[in-house]
Design a protein around this motif. Structure first.
Motif, PDB file in Angstrom:
ATOM      1  N   ARG A  37       0.822  -1.224   0.000  1.00 32.22           N
ATOM      2  CA  ARG A  37       0.000   0.000   0.000  1.00 32.22           C
ATOM      3  C   ARG A  37       0.852   1.269   0.000  1.00 32.22           C
ATOM      4  NH1 ARG A  37      -2.582   0.144   6.156  1.00 32.22           N
ATOM      5  NH2 ARG A  37      -0.595   0.398   7.224  1.00 32.22           N
ATOM      6  N   GLY A  52      19.538  -5.214  10.610  1.00 31.06           N
ATOM      7  CA  GLY A  52      20.015  -6.197   9.633  1.00 31.06           C
ATOM      8  C   GLY A  52      21.101  -7.117  10.165  1.00 31.06           C
ATOM      9  N   GLY A 195       9.823   0.641  18.061  1.00 30.15           N
ATOM     10  CA  GLY A 195      11.291   0.690  17.996  1.00 30.15           C
ATOM     11  C   GLY A 195      11.734   1.995  17.364  1.00 30.15           C
TER      12      GLY A 195
END
Ligand SMILES: Cc1cc2nc3c(=O)[nH]c(=O)nc-3n(C[C@H](O)[C@H](O)[C@H](O)COP(=O)(O)OP(=O)(O)OC[C@H]3O[C@@H](n4cnc5c(N)ncnc54)[C@H](O)[C@@H]3O)c2cc1C
Length: 326
Positions: A37, A52, A195
């Protein structure tokens, strides 16, 4: 479902779970389309903010054993997708007042080895002056989430700006719901864990592997992104508030940064951002089948660490279903 063993699948969500599932399904012969979206890859996607780190050994300090076991093979999977994985291990450090915590962290984690003095200096020369001991996890790795997401999204020709619904399967056999926290209205047990992160530029300090800093209240990590850029993360707050990064969060994160290397005083702050991690009560992501909809969610703080594992589960389930119907 139509009579086919190579099903047509629509994936809702181009975060790390949606893209990993789509890549795995496409590799196994499914006809996959991915809708998101958001107008483009960016801060609307929680995965875009991630550190990561592919660091199951360090995560073992606080994560359930099932998470650590499921992480095996992740770095190889990412490399097989053409994503650059940097295999330089990770380093855990503590400020002088928290040094007593290092033995506990070593005990509760997996694959670490104590390093001190010259051995620590050989790993990260820039840290030698301030840090004399730490824990090194040689088998761990990291990647750049933004580059990884962009690479998968391009290969899969993601259709940006397309919001889907889980009750609309027009034109496809199966739908994979990978909408992250946006799926919460349909998944009662999903909770929100806010976060916050800060992106910095500091070419004056060279650190080559992720650093975790032990802290009694605000443990944090610093991930090098190359070219003098660093990602500093991340707060953990049980909240679904999407407001921008707060002063408290910034102070906590930046204070820890200072403890890693005082040279970061000259760093430029390039970006601050906050998002909501989707989590199940046990903090373990899961794949759930709901008719022709397969839901993959609950990444919590392990989206990149476990994407390969969840993607394989989703692909197994989708193709099993297709084979039974064929
Ligand atoms: C600051 C921070 C640091 C983190 N660090 C790490 C880390 O180092 N390692 C790690 O593994 N994890 C980390 N995480 C956690 C990880 O980023 C998330 O758990 C994970 O990204 C969630 O992935 P997802 O694919 O489920 O959701 P998302 O990444 O949020 O993707 C969901 C996508 O669905 C789209 N969407 C929503 N509704 C619709 C709809 N109706 N139709 C189509 N598309 C829709 C959204 O636009 C979005 O792009 C961190 C998170 C934060 C916030």
């Amino acid at each position: 479902m139509s009579q086919r063993s190579n099903p047509r699948v629509r994936v809702l969500g181009a975060g790390v779970f949606g893209l990993a599932c789509a890549a795995e399904l496409a590799a196994r012969g499914a006809a996959v389309e991915v809708w998101d979206r958001a107008e483009a890859l960016g801060l609307a996607t929680c995965s875009y903010l991630a550190g990561g780190m592919l660091a199951p050994g360090c995560e073992a300090e606080s994560a359930p054993p099932a998470v650590v076991a499921a992480a095996a093979g992740g770095a190889d999977w990412w490399e097989a997708q053409g994503v650059q994985v940097i295999r330089r291990g990770s380093l855990v450090l503590a400020a002088p007042r928290d040094q007593g915590e290092l033995p506990r962290f070593l005990r509760q984690s997996v694959g670490g080895q104590r390093v001190a003095g010259a051995a620590l200096a050989a790993l990260e020369p820039a840290l030698a002056e301030k840090h004399t001991q730490g824990i090194f996890y040689p088998d761990e790795a990291h990647l750049d989430p933004r580059a990884a997401l962009a690479s998968l999204a391009e290969k899969l020709s993601v259709q940006w700006g397309r919001a889907g619904r889980t009750d609309d399967l027009a034109g496809v056999d199966l739908l994979i719901d990978a909408r992250g926290i946006a799926a919460r209205p349909e998944i009662a047990t999903l909770r929100a864990v806010r976060g916050e992160m800060i992106l910095l530029h500091c070419p004056e300090v060279t650190i080559t592997r992720p650093i975790r800093l032990i802290h009694p209240r605000h443990p944090c990590y610093l991930v090098p992104r190359g070219g003098g850029a660093y990602m500093l993360g991340a707060t953990m707050v049980e909240s679904d508030d999407r407001k921008p990064v707060t002063v408290k969060a910034a102070l906590d994160l930046l204070a820890a940064l200072w403890a890693v290397h005082p040279g970061f005083a000259e760093a430029e702050i390039l970006e601050t951002a906050a998002h909501i991690r989707p989590a199940y009560p046990d903090n373990i992501p899961a794949v759930r089948r709901d008719g022709r909809v397969i839901r993959v969610n609950g990444a919590y703080r392990h989206g990149f660490l476990l994407a390969h594992h969840l993607a394989r589960q989703v692909a197994d389930l989708a193709l099993q279903e297709a084979a039974q119907c064929a």
